[in-house]
Design a protein around this motif. Sequence first.
Motif, PDB file in Angstrom:
ATOM      1  N   LEU A 416      44.477  23.783 131.888  1.00 48.00           N
ATOM      2  CA  LEU A 416      44.171  24.321 130.565  1.00 48.00           C
ATOM      3  C   LEU A 416      45.461  24.407 129.756  1.00 48.00           C
ATOM      4  N   GLY A 417      45.438  23.807 128.562  1.00 47.44           N
ATOM      5  CA  GLY A 417      46.604  23.844 127.676  1.00 47.44           C
ATOM      6  C   GLY A 417      46.680  25.175 126.954  1.00 47.44           C
ATOM      7  N   ILE A 418      47.754  25.918 127.213  1.00 52.01           N
ATOM      8  CA  ILE A 418      47.886  27.259 126.632  1.00 52.01           C
ATOM      9  C   ILE A 418      47.951  27.216 125.107  1.00 52.01           C
ATOM     10  N   GLU A 419      48.763  26.335 124.572  1.00 50.20           N
ATOM     11  CA  GLU A 419      48.960  26.313 123.119  1.00 50.20           C
ATOM     12  C   GLU A 419      47.677  25.974 122.370  1.00 50.20           C
ATOM     13  N   ARG A 420      46.912  25.026 122.887  1.00 49.45           N
ATOM     14  CA  ARG A 420      45.661  24.682 122.219  1.00 49.45           C
ATOM     15  C   ARG A 420      44.675  25.846 122.303  1.00 49.45           C
ATOM     16  N   THR A 421      44.733  26.562 123.410  1.00 46.02           N
ATOM     17  CA  THR A 421      43.849  27.716 123.563  1.00 46.02           C
ATOM     18  C   THR A 421      44.247  28.829 122.590  1.00 46.02           C
ATOM     19  N   VAL A 422      45.548  29.041 122.455  1.00 42.47           N
ATOM     20  CA  VAL A 422      46.024  30.061 121.513  1.00 42.47           C
ATOM     21  C   VAL A 422      45.645  29.665 120.084  1.00 42.47           C
ATOM     22  N   ALA A 423      45.843  28.391 119.751  1.00 44.85           N
ATOM     23  CA  ALA A 423      45.524  27.915 118.397  1.00 44.85           C
ATOM     24  C   ALA A 423      44.045  28.142 118.089  1.00 44.85           C
ATOM     25  N   TRP A 424      43.210  27.845 119.072  1.00 45.45           N
ATOM     26  CA  TRP A 424      41.764  28.020 118.889  1.00 45.45           C
ATOM     27  C   TRP A 424      41.393  29.499 118.728  1.00 45.45           C
ATOM     28  N   ILE A 425      41.850  30.324 119.639  1.00 44.04           N
ATOM     29  CA  ILE A 425      41.468  31.741 119.603  1.00 44.04           C
ATOM     30  C   ILE A 425      42.017  32.422 118.347  1.00 44.04           C
ATOM     31  N   CYS A 426      43.210  32.027 117.905  1.00 43.48           N
ATOM     32  CA  CYS A 426      43.780  32.604 116.680  1.00 43.48           C
ATOM     33  C   CYS A 426      43.303  31.862 115.430  1.00 43.48           C
ATOM     34  N   LYS A 427      42.635  30.745 115.648  1.00 41.68           N
ATOM     35  CA  LYS A 427      42.191  29.854 114.558  1.00 41.68           C
ATOM     36  C   LYS A 427      43.353  29.439 113.673  1.00 41.68           C
ATOM     37  N   LEU A 428      44.390  28.899 114.305  1.00 45.32           N
ATOM     38  CA  LEU A 428      45.571  28.432 113.578  1.00 45.32           C
ATOM     39  C   LEU A 428      45.413  26.952 113.239  1.00 45.32           C
ATOM     40  N   PRO A 429      45.997  26.533 112.137  1.00 43.87           N
ATOM     41  CA  PRO A 429      45.872  25.125 111.748  1.00 43.87           C
ATOM     42  C   PRO A 429      46.730  24.181 112.593  1.00 43.87           C
ATOM     43  N   HIS A 430      47.687  24.719 113.351  1.00 42.84           N
ATOM     44  CA  HIS A 430      48.642  23.847 114.054  1.00 42.84           C
ATOM     45  C   HIS A 430      49.166  24.560 115.307  1.00 42.84           C
ATOM     46  N   VAL A 431      49.368  23.818 116.391  1.00 43.81           N
ATOM     47  CA  VAL A 431      49.848  24.456 117.626  1.00 43.81           C
ATOM     48  C   VAL A 431      51.307  24.916 117.535  1.00 43.81           C
ATOM     49  N   ARG A 432      52.017  24.483 116.506  1.00 45.94           N
ATOM     50  CA  ARG A 432      53.456  24.807 116.483  1.00 45.94           C
ATOM     51  C   ARG A 432      53.736  26.305 116.359  1.00 45.94           C
ATOM     52  N   GLU A 433      52.765  27.076 115.835  1.00 49.08           N
ATOM     53  CA  GLU A 433      52.999  28.519 115.717  1.00 49.08           C
ATOM     54  C   GLU A 433      52.561  29.289 116.959  1.00 49.08           C
ATOM     55  N   THR A 434      52.059  28.576 117.981  1.00 48.15           N
ATOM     56  CA  THR A 434      51.524  29.278 119.145  1.00 48.15           C
ATOM     57  C   THR A 434      52.559  29.514 120.226  1.00 48.15           C
ATOM     58  N   ILE A 435      53.744  28.944 120.062  1.00 47.50           N
ATOM     59  CA  ILE A 435      54.793  29.040 121.079  1.00 47.50           C
ATOM     60  C   ILE A 435      56.060  29.514 120.375  1.00 47.50           C
ATOM     61  N   PRO A 436      56.855  30.368 121.028  1.00 45.65           N
ATOM     62  CA  PRO A 436      58.004  30.944 120.312  1.00 45.65           C
ATOM     63  C   PRO A 436      58.928  29.888 119.689  1.00 45.65           C
ATOM     64  N   PHE A 437      59.311  28.907 120.483  1.00 44.29           N
ATOM     65  CA  PHE A 437      60.215  27.886 119.972  1.00 44.29           C
ATOM     66  C   PHE A 437      59.633  26.501 120.261  1.00 44.29           C
ATOM     67  N   PRO A 438      58.831  25.975 119.337  1.00 42.77           N
ATOM     68  CA  PRO A 438      58.131  24.722 119.591  1.00 42.77           C
ATOM     69  C   PRO A 438      59.072  23.529 119.697  1.00 42.77           C
ATOM     70  N   ARG A 439      58.700  22.620 120.572  1.00 46.58           N
ATOM     71  CA  ARG A 439      59.409  21.363 120.704  1.00 46.58           C
ATOM     72  C   ARG A 439      58.454  20.254 120.295  1.00 46.58           C
ATOM     73  N   MET A 440      58.856  19.554 119.235  1.00 50.39           N
ATOM     74  CA  MET A 440      58.032  18.458 118.747  1.00 50.39           C
ATOM     75  C   MET A 440      58.925  17.247 118.544  1.00 50.39           C
ATOM     76  N   MET A 441      58.281  16.154 118.182  1.00 53.46           N
ATOM     77  CA  MET A 441      59.026  14.923 117.978  1.00 53.46           C
ATOM     78  C   MET A 441      60.212  15.146 117.032  1.00 53.46           C
ATOM     79  N   HIS A 442      59.993  15.905 115.966  1.00 53.89           N
ATOM     80  CA  HIS A 442      61.063  16.108 114.989  1.00 53.89           C
ATOM     81  C   HIS A 442      61.595  17.535 115.026  1.00 53.89           C
ATOM     82  N   ARG A 443      61.483  18.177 116.162  1.00 51.81           N
ATOM     83  CA  ARG A 443      61.914  19.568 116.210  1.00 51.81           C
ATOM     84  C   ARG A 443      62.507  19.917 117.565  1.00 51.81           C
ATOM     85  N   LEU A 444      63.840  20.007 117.589  1.00 55.13           N
ATOM     86  CA  LEU A 444      64.525  20.429 118.808  1.00 55.13           C
ATOM     87  C   LEU A 444      65.304  21.723 118.551  1.00 55.13           C
TER      88      LEU A 444
END
Length: 446
Positions: A416-444
């Motif tokens: 189970l993906g935690i971030e997707r679960t948090v995004a769903w339960i909080c109804k957030l538009p993007h998973v980047r706010e579900t983790i304290p310090f997100p790591r994405m393609m353009h974000r280190l």
Amino acid sequence: MESSAVINRTTRKGGFMKHVYIADAGSHEGQTVTVKGWLHNKRSSGRLWFLLVRDGTGMIQSVVSQKDVQEATFEAARTVNQESSVIMRGTVIADERAPGGYELQVEEMSVYQQAEEYPITPKEHGTAFLMDHRHLWLRSSRQRAILKIRHEIIKACRDFFDSRGFTLVDTPIFTPAACEGTTTLFETEYFGQKAFLSQSGQLYSEAAIAALGKVYCFGPTFRAEKSKTRRHLTEFWMVEPEVAWADLDDNMDLAEAFVSYIVEKVLENRGEELKQLERDTRPLERVQPPFLRISYDEAADILKQEGVSFELGNDFGGGDETVISGRFDRPVMVHRYPAAIKAFYMKRDPHDESRALGVDVLAPEGYGEIIGGGQREDDYETLRKRIDEHGLPQDAFQWYLDLRRYGSVPHSGFGLGIERTVAWICKLPHVRETIPFPRMMHRLNP
RNA sequence: UCCGGAGUAGCUCAAUGGUAGAGCGGGUGGCUGUUAACCACUAGGCUGGGGGUUCAAGUCCCUCCUCCGGAGCCA
């Protein structure tokens, strides 16, 4: 932690007596207490200052009146700025004009550190700017609420498995080869040889079930895919149970009980935070067993009925998942995908060799896949053949094949993906706010 | 990687090819019950980098960079 009210009974340098956490201030009505925190915002009305102080447990309005305090305290109230760290001594009084119903009638205050001009103001900001200041953005009420719910979800995951006789087994982050051979991995140098950051602990959990029966692993996983969508991070957290003697149906029973438990605990313990996020809780209240179980072919039929162009045999895209899950008022489980699009370790359906005994759980409200899993291939020869078919190195999987040589059993699990679960339960538009310090393609950074 | 969009004050955004502005934040002053307080005054700019067209470019053209949204890939 939040409920331990009094932690400092002695007066120390820079502090006052009886440190109270703001969440507990109401139970100290009429008493003189000390609050330590950060200045969230302030307003004034001439010889009266209203200081909103935050300490991680809550927020309280502190009133500094010129006629009631010494010059130094009034001057501190006048000059203190946003996010300065402060220590306030005063009397807790009930006042309906104060946000939260209680306020602190300040007798004395000191500024532990006067903050420099704070970049995040009480007005709107763009996402890029906020992400550049993620280390400060976390202090906002909204981010705090999300992190509290994330914590509740993680705690629920652990409590669920712990109370059902599962043992936590920590699986390695450095791995010698691709677990599944399907995704792009981060490569790193390991004393002269290549190592990869783990994309799943599953294979190791499969080893652990012969020792412990029911296990789960919980850790970060890494995917080097150049995905740029609202559902993707390069580093994310996954909880993965694995159960000996469990078939696909047992696995689905576990998944629906698990997801329902998580939602139940968030509703039970984080109502305040859900309210702060303006999350409509009615769709969450419907998340209870049983979830509908449909086959891949039935899911494809839904797409056909809805007029979505879809080629049978392909995997569902994000838009397809939204259409399918849109049919249901709670998570839906889609099983028996074409074996060709699933990982090598999935067991085939004995009634239809073209289908794998895998299952995805799709969250409602357009959030898509939050769980992927299934029954594992437990026959030595068949698994060997699959490894060859997928062009994977036999050597690297020798230990994994061993599990089918020494007391193989039917077994299943899922992740189970935690971030997707948090995004769903909080109804957030993007998973980047579900983790304290997100790591994405353009974000280190930060 | 592909398609689309955007880079102007610390932040969010304006500005017919013709002297670059507002709100918030900062500073100064005023107000004894504020609720993203309010009022007055004030400081603040290499308009993402480079090149071009033009009497004149934030504005038009080329190019690069960065970010955002989506697709694909995936959880």
